[in-house]
Design an enzyme around this catalytic site. Structure first.
Site, short mmCIF file in Angstrom:
data_model
loop_
_atom_site.label_atom_id
_atom_site.label_comp_id
_atom_site.label_asym_id
_atom_site.label_seq_id
_atom_site.Cartn_x
_atom_site.Cartn_y
_atom_site.Cartn_z
N ARG A 69 0.03 -10.31 -3.88
CA ARG A 69 -1.32 -9.47 -4.23
C ARG A 69 -1.47 -9.57 -5.87
NH1 ARG A 69 0.71 -3.42 -3.07
NH2 ARG A 69 -1.37 -3.03 -3.94
N ASP A 103 -4.84 -2.66 -9.25
CA ASP A 103 -5.49 -4.06 -9.55
C ASP A 103 -6.13 -3.68 -10.98
OD1 ASP A 103 -7.87 -3.38 -7.35
OD2 ASP A 103 -8.33 -3.13 -9.51
N HIS A 126 -1.24 5.12 -10.15
CA HIS A 126 -0.05 4.49 -9.40
C HIS A 126 0.58 3.23 -10.34
CE1 HIS A 126 -1.70 6.71 -5.43
NE2 HIS A 126 -0.96 7.51 -6.46
N CYS A 134 11.97 -2.96 -16.11
CA CYS A 134 13.26 -3.64 -16.00
C CYS A 134 14.22 -2.30 -15.31
CB CYS A 134 13.98 -3.77 -17.50
SG CYS A 134 15.58 -4.03 -17.18
N CYS A 161 16.62 -7.50 -21.58
CA CYS A 161 18.16 -7.62 -21.37
C CYS A 161 18.59 -8.38 -20.02
CB CYS A 161 18.69 -6.21 -21.15
SG CYS A 161 18.05 -5.33 -19.31
N GLY A 198 -14.23 5.15 -2.37
CA GLY A 198 -13.36 4.37 -1.62
C GLY A 198 -11.93 4.71 -1.66
N SER A 200 -9.20 7.07 1.27
CA SER A 200 -8.98 7.55 2.39
C SER A 200 -8.43 9.18 2.06
CB SER A 200 -7.98 6.84 3.25
OG SER A 200 -6.75 6.75 2.53
N ASN A 224 -18.13 6.52 0.62
CA ASN A 224 -17.26 5.84 1.48
C ASN A 224 -18.01 5.39 2.98
OD1 ASN A 224 -15.14 5.24 3.60
ND2 ASN A 224 -13.48 6.44 2.03
N ALA A 242 -19.15 0.86 -1.62
CA ALA A 242 -19.17 1.21 -2.87
C ALA A 242 -20.17 0.23 -3.72
CB ALA A 242 -18.08 1.03 -3.82
C1 BV8 Z 1 5.26 12.03 -4.82
C2 BV8 Z 1 1.77 2.01 -4.67
C3 BV8 Z 1 6.74 13.42 -5.30
C4 BV8 Z 1 1.42 0.83 -5.50
C5 BV8 Z 1 1.12 3.81 -3.72
C6 BV8 Z 1 3.49 14.90 3.42
C7 BV8 Z 1 2.16 15.31 3.12
C8 BV8 Z 1 1.41 15.25 1.78
C9 BV8 Z 1 2.28 14.54 0.97
C10 BV8 Z 1 3.39 13.80 1.20
C11 BV8 Z 1 4.08 13.96 2.62
N1 BV8 Z 1 5.17 13.12 2.71
C12 BV8 Z 1 5.24 12.57 1.39
C13 BV8 Z 1 4.28 13.03 0.83
C14 BV8 Z 1 4.07 12.45 -0.74
C15 BV8 Z 1 3.47 10.99 -0.60
C16 BV8 Z 1 2.22 10.87 0.21
O1 BV8 Z 1 1.21 11.34 -0.04
N2 BV8 Z 1 2.39 10.28 1.62
C17 BV8 Z 1 0.99 10.25 2.40
C18 BV8 Z 1 1.04 9.06 2.82
C19 BV8 Z 1 1.41 11.42 3.33
N3 BV8 Z 1 3.03 10.99 -2.01
C20 BV8 Z 1 4.25 10.32 -2.72
O2 BV8 Z 1 5.41 9.92 -2.31
C21 BV8 Z 1 3.99 10.33 -4.18
N4 BV8 Z 1 4.80 10.67 -4.99
O3 BV8 Z 1 4.47 12.98 -4.29
O4 BV8 Z 1 6.36 12.43 -5.61
C22 BV8 Z 1 7.75 13.56 -4.01
C23 BV8 Z 1 8.90 12.92 -4.07
C24 BV8 Z 1 9.70 12.90 -2.88
C25 BV8 Z 1 9.48 13.23 -1.87
C26 BV8 Z 1 7.81 13.77 -1.82
C27 BV8 Z 1 6.96 13.80 -2.88
C28 BV8 Z 1 3.62 8.53 -4.50
C29 BV8 Z 1 2.45 8.15 -4.06
C30 BV8 Z 1 1.90 6.77 -4.55
C31 BV8 Z 1 2.37 5.97 -3.52
N5 BV8 Z 1 2.07 4.49 -3.75
N6 BV8 Z 1 0.87 2.73 -4.11
C32 BV8 Z 1 0.79 -0.25 -4.69
O5 BV8 Z 1 1.71 -1.06 -3.92
O6 BV8 Z 1 -0.46 -0.16 -4.52
S1 BV8 Z 1 0.01 4.74 -2.62
C33 BV8 Z 1 -1.13 3.54 -1.94
O7 BV8 Z 1 -2.10 4.18 -1.28
C34 BV8 Z 1 -2.07 2.87 -2.94
O8 BV8 Z 1 -1.72 3.10 -4.25
C35 BV8 Z 1 -3.49 3.32 -2.77
O9 BV8 Z 1 -4.46 3.45 -3.81
C36 BV8 Z 1 -3.23 4.50 -2.08
C37 BV8 Z 1 -4.26 5.52 -1.36
O10 BV8 Z 1 -4.83 4.62 -0.52
P1 BV8 Z 1 -6.42 4.40 -0.48
O11 BV8 Z 1 -6.71 3.58 -2.04
O12 BV8 Z 1 -7.09 5.40 -0.12
O13 BV8 Z 1 -6.82 3.08 0.17
P2 BV8 Z 1 -7.01 3.07 1.91
O14 BV8 Z 1 -6.74 1.88 2.27
O15 BV8 Z 1 -6.00 4.20 2.20
O16 BV8 Z 1 -8.16 3.50 1.98
C38 BV8 Z 1 -9.49 2.96 1.79
C39 BV8 Z 1 -10.67 3.60 1.78
O17 BV8 Z 1 -11.67 2.96 1.43
C40 BV8 Z 1 -10.94 4.06 3.39
O18 BV8 Z 1 -11.43 5.43 3.37
C41 BV8 Z 1 -12.12 3.15 3.69
O19 BV8 Z 1 -13.00 3.65 4.52
C42 BV8 Z 1 -12.80 2.77 2.41
N7 BV8 Z 1 -13.61 1.82 2.31
C43 BV8 Z 1 -13.58 0.41 2.74
N8 BV8 Z 1 -14.43 -0.51 2.40
C44 BV8 Z 1 -14.96 0.28 1.36
C45 BV8 Z 1 -14.63 1.51 1.47
N9 BV8 Z 1 -15.14 2.33 0.27
C46 BV8 Z 1 -16.14 2.09 -0.43
N10 BV8 Z 1 -16.82 0.65 -0.41
C47 BV8 Z 1 -16.01 -0.09 0.62
N11 BV8 Z 1 -16.69 -1.41 0.58
ZN ZN Z 2 15.90 -4.60 -19.62
#
Ligand code: BV8
Ligand code: ZN
Length: 256
Positions: A69, A103, A126, A134, A161, A198, A200, A224, A242
């Site tokens: 990536r 990004d 994020h 580390c 380290c 952009g 979901s 979106n 976008a």
């Molecule tokens: C936390 C890492 C406390 C870096 C990412 C049940 C219900 C609610 C929440 C939860 C649940 N179970 C667990 C949770 C919490 C969980 C969560 O939300 N899960 C979801 C999936 C249900 N959240 C967490 O764990 C967060 N921490 O809550 O801590 C905790 C602790 C323990 C247990 C529970 C809670 C941490 C969340 C962060 C995760 N890390 N990324 C990386 O590798 O990138 S998330 C990942 O998804 C990315 O960061 C990304 O940004 C994010 C969201 O995705 P989108 O950016 O929206 O991208 P996606 O592909 O989904 O959508 C793209 C959109 O663009 C679409 O709508 C499409 O139509 C549109 N599109 C397409 N082309 C275009 C466009 N729009 C405009 N123009 C275009 N051309």
């Molecule tokens: Zn270190």
């Protein structure tokens, strides 16, 4: 009054704007999204890669994914959507970008619009592809190096380290930076407009940001191509990409 005219009027009247972006804002730059059919996770599953357990079980595989990536993003360029948001921020309105993306395309757009200023840049809820952390001493540092994921011995190491480094991003089940999140919520609450581009809107707590603007009496605009769980809450839903929608939406709003 069409959603477009309502959105444009709200932006013209706005003093403070928060822009929440997700992977879709970078799609037209060639960066795969997460959940679209050709998304990053189409070939992988989030649980396999974006979790601390996955890293503990197979750091080589996780680094291979992030290394790929990092190279992919480095080969992409900001699109018209990033650039017009950067231009908007140079105008008289207070504009803060809060991004879920790891990004650096918002930063690169800022640099293109105002070279060498190294502006505040977006709030990265994020984390960043171009920072590592580390696992032993916890230090976080800028890291744009190519990743050699041939075997565990060639994986990135901490410069301080020598401990095993990890991507400095927030994985599922990990907490976001508390101060950053509180700042994002406060900015959203005080914003006249939250422009959501952009995403979901399924990942929390980031997906809550526009709700703070609504709670503060502000106006929520969604850009979106598809409808999302946010669409029902938004005051204006602009269905389109976008790169095609943002430039005309914010045109001339940067001039005093
Ligand atoms: C936390 C890492 C406390 C870096 C990412 C049940 C219900 C609610 C929440 C939860 C649940 N179970 C667990 C949770 C919490 C969980 C969560 O939300 N899960 C979801 C999936 C249900 N959240 C967490 O764990 C967060 N921490 O809550 O801590 C905790 C602790 C323990 C247990 C529970 C809670 C941490 C969340 C962060 C995760 N890390 N990324 C990386 O590798 O990138 S998330 C990942 O998804 C990315 O960061 C990304 O940004 C994010 C969201 O995705 P989108 O950016 O929206 O991208 P996606 O592909 O989904 O959508 C793209 C959109 O663009 C679409 O709508 C499409 O139509 C549109 N599109 C397409 N082309 C275009 C466009 N729009 C405009 N123009 C275009 N051309
Ligand atoms: Zn270190």
């Amino acid at each position: 009054m069409s959603d477009w005219s309502k959105a444009r009027a709200a932006l013209e009247a706005a003093r403070n704007i928060v822009v929440l972006t997700g992977a879709g804002v970078s799609a037209e730059s060639g960066v795969p999204t997460f959940r679209d059919t050709d998304g990053l996770w189409h070939r992988f599953r989030p649980e396999e890669l974006a979790t601390p357990e996955a890293f503990r079980d197979d750091p080589r595989l996780v680094w291979e994914w992030y290394g790929w990536r990092r190279e992919r993003v480095a080969a992409c360029a900001p699109n018209a959507g990033h650039l017009s948001l950067a231009r908007l921020a140079l105008g008289p309105r207070g504009v803060t970008v809060v991004t879920q993306n790891v990004d650096d395309l918002h930063e690169r757009a800022d640099d293109e619009m105002q070279p060498g200023t190294g502006g505040a840049g977006p709030l990265h809820l994020h984390g960043s592809l171009f920072r590592s952390r580390c696992t032993a001493c916890g230090v976080s540092y800028p890291d744009r190096e190519p990743v050699d994921a041939t075997d565990e011995d060639s994986l990135p190491r901490c410069p301080a380290c020598g401990g095993l480094a990890r991507p400095d991003v927030v994985w599922f089940g990990e907490l976001l930076d508390e101060d950053l999140l509180r700042r994002a919520f406060r900015l959203a609450r005080d914003a006249d407009v939250c422009l959501v581009v952009g995403t979901s809107s399924v990942v929390y707590p980031a997906a809550s940001v526009p709700r703070y603007t609504r709670a503060g009496g502000g106006f929520v605009i969604e850009v979106n191509p598809s409808r999302t769980p946010l669409s029902a809450l938004a005051d204006a839903v602009l269905q389109g990409p976008a790169g095609g929608m943002i430039p005309p939406l914010v045109a001339d709003l940067w001039s005093p």
